[in-house]
Design a protein around this motif. Structure first.
Motif, PDB file in Angstrom:
ATOM      1  N   SER A  71      32.344 -50.417 -72.251  1.00  0.00           N
ATOM      2  CA  SER A  71      32.930 -50.209 -70.901  1.00  0.00           C
ATOM      3  C   SER A  71      30.980 -49.659 -69.951  1.00  0.00           C
ATOM      4  N   ALA A  72      30.760 -50.619 -69.215  1.00  0.00           N
ATOM      5  CA  ALA A  72      29.936 -49.538 -68.416  1.00  0.00           C
ATOM      6  C   ALA A  72      30.394 -50.089 -67.046  1.00  0.00           C
ATOM      7  N   SER A  73      30.259 -48.293 -66.012  1.00  0.00           N
ATOM      8  CA  SER A  73      30.521 -48.768 -64.222  1.00  0.00           C
ATOM      9  C   SER A  73      29.278 -49.673 -63.884  1.00  0.00           C
ATOM     10  N   THR A  74      28.315 -49.535 -64.287  1.00  0.00           N
ATOM     11  CA  THR A  74      27.675 -50.770 -63.648  1.00  0.00           C
ATOM     12  C   THR A  74      26.411 -51.734 -64.407  1.00  0.00           C
ATOM     13  N   ARG A  75      25.900 -52.476 -63.456  1.00  0.00           N
ATOM     14  CA  ARG A  75      25.159 -52.957 -64.755  1.00  0.00           C
ATOM     15  C   ARG A  75      23.571 -52.456 -64.616  1.00  0.00           C
ATOM     16  N   SER A  76      23.462 -51.387 -64.198  1.00  0.00           N
ATOM     17  CA  SER A  76      21.530 -50.773 -64.263  1.00  0.00           C
ATOM     18  C   SER A  76      22.354 -49.860 -65.135  1.00  0.00           C
ATOM     19  N   ALA A  77      23.744 -49.561 -65.682  1.00  0.00           N
ATOM     20  CA  ALA A  77      24.044 -48.163 -66.809  1.00  0.00           C
ATOM     21  C   ALA A  77      23.718 -49.361 -68.501  1.00  0.00           C
ATOM     22  N   VAL A  78      24.415 -50.693 -68.052  1.00  0.00           N
ATOM     23  CA  VAL A  78      23.783 -51.476 -68.752  1.00  0.00           C
ATOM     24  C   VAL A  78      22.385 -51.982 -69.628  1.00  0.00           C
ATOM     25  N   ASN A 105      31.475 -62.767 -63.768  1.00  0.00           N
ATOM     26  CA  ASN A 105      30.867 -61.484 -63.548  1.00  0.00           C
ATOM     27  C   ASN A 105      30.142 -61.079 -64.797  1.00  0.00           C
ATOM     28  N   TYR A 106      31.086 -61.376 -66.064  1.00  0.00           N
ATOM     29  CA  TYR A 106      29.991 -60.428 -67.544  1.00  0.00           C
ATOM     30  C   TYR A 106      28.617 -59.946 -68.136  1.00  0.00           C
ATOM     31  N   TYR A 107      28.355 -58.819 -67.260  1.00  0.00           N
ATOM     32  CA  TYR A 107      27.403 -58.730 -67.568  1.00  0.00           C
ATOM     33  C   TYR A 107      26.818 -57.662 -68.730  1.00  0.00           C
ATOM     34  N   ALA A 108      26.388 -58.168 -69.742  1.00  0.00           N
ATOM     35  CA  ALA A 108      26.271 -57.620 -71.053  1.00  0.00           C
ATOM     36  C   ALA A 108      24.674 -57.383 -71.375  1.00  0.00           C
ATOM     37  N   ALA A 109      25.014 -56.439 -72.638  1.00  0.00           N
ATOM     38  CA  ALA A 109      23.376 -56.498 -73.385  1.00  0.00           C
ATOM     39  C   ALA A 109      24.167 -55.635 -75.050  1.00  0.00           C
ATOM     40  N   PHE A 110      22.726 -56.486 -75.553  1.00  0.00           N
ATOM     41  CA  PHE A 110      23.661 -56.563 -77.642  1.00  0.00           C
ATOM     42  C   PHE A 110      22.578 -56.073 -78.404  1.00  0.00           C
ATOM     43  N   VAL A 111      22.658 -55.123 -78.883  1.00  0.00           N
ATOM     44  CA  VAL A 111      21.643 -54.028 -80.370  1.00  0.00           C
ATOM     45  C   VAL A 111      21.856 -54.334 -81.245  1.00  0.00           C
ATOM     46  N   GLU A 120      27.474 -53.424 -78.088  1.00  0.00           N
ATOM     47  CA  GLU A 120      26.931 -53.917 -77.165  1.00  0.00           C
ATOM     48  C   GLU A 120      27.622 -52.704 -75.601  1.00  0.00           C
ATOM     49  N   ALA A 121      27.114 -53.258 -74.262  1.00  0.00           N
ATOM     50  CA  ALA A 121      27.733 -52.367 -72.635  1.00  0.00           C
ATOM     51  C   ALA A 121      28.230 -53.340 -72.415  1.00  0.00           C
ATOM     52  N   VAL A 122      28.440 -53.503 -71.771  1.00  0.00           N
ATOM     53  CA  VAL A 122      29.330 -53.939 -70.723  1.00  0.00           C
ATOM     54  C   VAL A 122      29.985 -53.804 -69.380  1.00  0.00           C
ATOM     55  N   CYS A 123      29.683 -54.611 -68.227  1.00  0.00           N
ATOM     56  CA  CYS A 123      29.995 -54.327 -66.740  1.00  0.00           C
ATOM     57  C   CYS A 123      31.043 -54.981 -66.618  1.00  0.00           C
ATOM     58  N   HIS A 124      32.037 -56.042 -66.097  1.00  0.00           N
ATOM     59  CA  HIS A 124      32.325 -56.968 -65.415  1.00  0.00           C
ATOM     60  C   HIS A 124      32.414 -56.351 -64.029  1.00  0.00           C
ATOM     61  N   ILE A 125      32.099 -56.231 -63.202  1.00  0.00           N
ATOM     62  CA  ILE A 125      31.665 -56.657 -62.036  1.00  0.00           C
ATOM     63  C   ILE A 125      30.185 -56.824 -60.994  1.00  0.00           C
ATOM     64  N   THR A 126      30.142 -56.782 -59.726  1.00  0.00           N
ATOM     65  CA  THR A 126      28.963 -57.368 -59.801  1.00  0.00           C
ATOM     66  C   THR A 126      28.303 -56.352 -59.000  1.00  0.00           C
TER      67      THR A 126
END
Length: 130
Positions: A71-78, A105-111, A120-126
């Motif tokens: 879980s990431a709290s922000t998109r910038s953290a992702v 609102n599913y914002y994620a990155a995968f490695v 994955e890191a994922v943020c569920h908020i806008t």
């Protein structure tokens, strides 16, 4: 905190039947089975209580050995996770961005980590603010 975990299974139908029955006494149910056309042709299904947090996937090279989403709290953290992981030696498996086939609102990155696990890191908020 872990958002969800996915692992590959060798016999998808058998595993779904097993987890349907075995998790029921724990209050965990199958909640979501996306159309395989949205998951690169791989059958997946998600179990949980109020949202899916345990996923089964047909064993396939696209799913990696194991998948853990943090879980990431922000998109910038992702974004920061993705760039830090690449600098640490990870291989790209999907740059930061929206994945609306999961939810709007599913914002994620995968490695892939050094052992080939799909991380994955994922943020569920806008919000993208820190």
């Amino acid at each position: 905190m872990i958002d969800h975990i996915t692992f590959g299974v060798s016999d998808f139908k058998r595993s779904v039947a097993f987890y349907d029955q075995a998790l029921k006494p724990l209050g965990v149910a199958r909640l979501f089975t996306p159309d395989p056309s949205t998951t690169e042709g791989v059958q997946v299904t998600g179990y949980g209580d109020d949202r899916p947090w345990l996923w089964l996937a047909e064993e396939d090279t696209t799913t990696g050995k194991l998948h853990i989403a943090f879980s990431a709290s922000t998109r910038s953290a992702v974004d920061a996770f993705y760039h830090a992981a690449l600098q640490a030696g990870a291989r790209d498996n999907g740059p930061p961005g929206l994945r609306p086939h999961y939810h709007p609102n599913y914002y994620a990155a995968f490695v892939y980590d050094p052992d080939g696990h799909n991380i994955e890191a994922v943020c569920h908020i806008t919000s993208s603010a820190p």
